[in-house]
Motif scaffolding. Structure first.
Motif, mmCIF file in Angstrom:
data_model
loop_
_atom_site.group_PDB
_atom_site.id
_atom_site.type_symbol
_atom_site.label_atom_id
_atom_site.label_comp_id
_atom_site.label_asym_id
_atom_site.label_seq_id
_atom_site.Cartn_x
_atom_site.Cartn_y
_atom_site.Cartn_z
ATOM 1 N N THR A 15 0.829 -1.202 0.000
ATOM 2 C CA THR A 15 0.000 0.000 0.000
ATOM 3 C C THR A 15 0.863 1.252 0.000
ATOM 4 O O THR A 15 0.505 2.268 -0.606
ATOM 5 N N ARG A 33 -6.622 4.182 0.553
ATOM 6 C CA ARG A 33 -6.044 5.123 -0.397
ATOM 7 C C ARG A 33 -6.517 6.540 -0.135
ATOM 8 O O ARG A 33 -5.782 7.499 -0.339
ATOM 9 N N ASN A 52 -10.941 2.557 -2.746
ATOM 10 C CA ASN A 52 -10.011 1.994 -1.780
ATOM 11 C C ASN A 52 -10.031 2.885 -0.534
ATOM 12 O O ASN A 52 -9.511 4.003 -0.568
ATOM 13 N N PRO A 82 -16.796 2.048 -1.138
ATOM 14 C CA PRO A 82 -16.050 0.836 -1.468
ATOM 15 C C PRO A 82 -16.446 -0.390 -0.652
ATOM 16 O O PRO A 82 -16.431 -1.506 -1.171
ATOM 17 N N GLN A 126 -2.594 -1.675 5.846
ATOM 18 C CA GLN A 126 -2.871 -0.904 4.628
ATOM 19 C C GLN A 126 -2.981 0.587 4.935
ATOM 20 O O GLN A 126 -2.446 1.431 4.192
ATOM 21 N N HIS A 183 -3.456 -7.586 -1.310
ATOM 22 C CA HIS A 183 -4.794 -6.978 -1.251
ATOM 23 C C HIS A 183 -4.679 -5.474 -1.480
ATOM 24 O O HIS A 183 -5.435 -4.894 -2.250
ATOM 25 N N THR A 243 -15.933 0.273 -7.174
ATOM 26 C CA THR A 243 -15.319 -0.754 -6.331
ATOM 27 C C THR A 243 -15.909 -2.125 -6.612
ATOM 28 O O THR A 243 -15.213 -3.140 -6.545
ATOM 29 N N ASN A 252 -5.787 -2.984 -0.263
ATOM 30 C CA ASN A 252 -7.065 -2.267 -0.331
ATOM 31 C C ASN A 252 -8.027 -2.937 0.639
ATOM 32 O O ASN A 252 -8.324 -4.130 0.473
ATOM 33 N N ALA A 270 -0.492 3.469 3.541
ATOM 34 C CA ALA A 270 -1.024 4.589 2.770
ATOM 35 C C ALA A 270 -0.594 5.924 3.371
ATOM 36 O O ALA A 270 -0.254 6.870 2.640
ATOM 37 N N VAL A 320 -0.612 0.238 -9.325
ATOM 38 C CA VAL A 320 -1.200 -1.037 -8.906
ATOM 39 C C VAL A 320 -0.334 -2.196 -9.382
ATOM 40 O O VAL A 320 -0.067 -3.150 -8.632
#
Length: 249
Positions: free
Chosen positions: A11, A199, A196, A230, A89, A62, A141, A64, A93, A48
């Motif tokens: 991430t 994100r 996400n 999402p 994650q 993952h 999503t 996300n 981020a 990604v």
């Protein structure tokens, strides 16, 4: 613990490269300034690709929370690992967003448009309509998570249920990158396609905390949409995936 580090690292790479391309396009006096939406969507797609390729064999990539939840909703991932994965994650981020800030610090200093600076961290709607914005994030999503679930189906024939590495194998890097690229081109124009929660929420927190000159507000009134939209999309994708697998069995 290695799978949690994999999610943190993946991430981090995703946000470093993804928010990095946004900063490179939007901030003043970069070589790629004002190069446009195609560059941003292509940059996110490649972000990604790199993140998945780097961490697929560590954690399943993952990267996300919506993907983690989609796998858990589908019975393909242990619920006990969901919160640690999401925490990793989020932290990845946040670090990615902070490094983007340091990397482009001189360009942030000379850029005067507040909204442009905030866009380098988190998303915002082109037209502020919370119902439609929520729908946009849910649909985007849904497509992403359904694609991930379908890409992982062959792998799951060889994985034990609940394996920490259930997710995207390295061969899934390019297909999922192309899905994200497609989503950005086709559906990203309404909300900036967060798709996400980590994100958006992680960098939004960083934006609120850093000493950014001439800083816009972090728009916490909108912040729930790129989180809950999402989650709803992941739940819908798991239902469709269940229908597909039941009829294909």
């Amino acid at each position: 613990m290695i799978e949690y580090f994999g999610e943190f690292l993946g991430t981090f790479i995703l946000i470093l490269l993804g928010n990095g391309v946004v900063a490179s396009v939007n901030l003043d006096k970069t070589h790629s300034h004002a190069s446009g939406w195609i560059v941003i969507t292509a940059g996110w797609g490649m972000a990604v690709f790199v993140a998945v390729l780097a961490t697929a064999d560590i954690s399943g990539a993952h990267i996300n929370p919506a993907v983690t939840l989609g796998l858990a909703f589908s019975g393909l991932f242990e619920w006990v690992k969901v919160v640690p994965f999401i925490l990793a994650q989020m932290l990845g981020a946040m670090l990615g967003a902070f490094v983007v800030y340091v990397f482009f610090k001189n360009h942030f200093k000379i850029t005067t448009a507040k909204g442009v600076k905030k866009a380098c961290f988190c998303t915002s709607p082109a037209i502020r309509d919370f119902k439609n914005n929520f729908f946009s994030e849910t649909v985007g999503t849904f497509v992403l998570v359904l694609a991930v679930l379908l890409i992982t189906m062959p792998q799951l024939q060889y994985e034990s249920l609940g394996s920490s590495k259930v997710g995207l194998g390295s061969l899934g890097a390019l297909p999922v990158a192309l899905v994200v690229f497609s989503l950005g081109l086709s559906l990203g124009g309404t909300t900036g396609y967060a798709i996400n929660p980590a994100r958006d929420l992680g960098p939004r927190i960083v934006h609120a905390l850093i000493p950014l000159k001439n800083k816009d507000n972090s728009d916490w009134q909108y912040s729930w949409i790129p989180v809950l939209g999402p989650v709803a999309g992941a739940a819908l994708a798991s239902l469709v995936h269940y229908f597909i697998t039941c009829n294909c069995a």
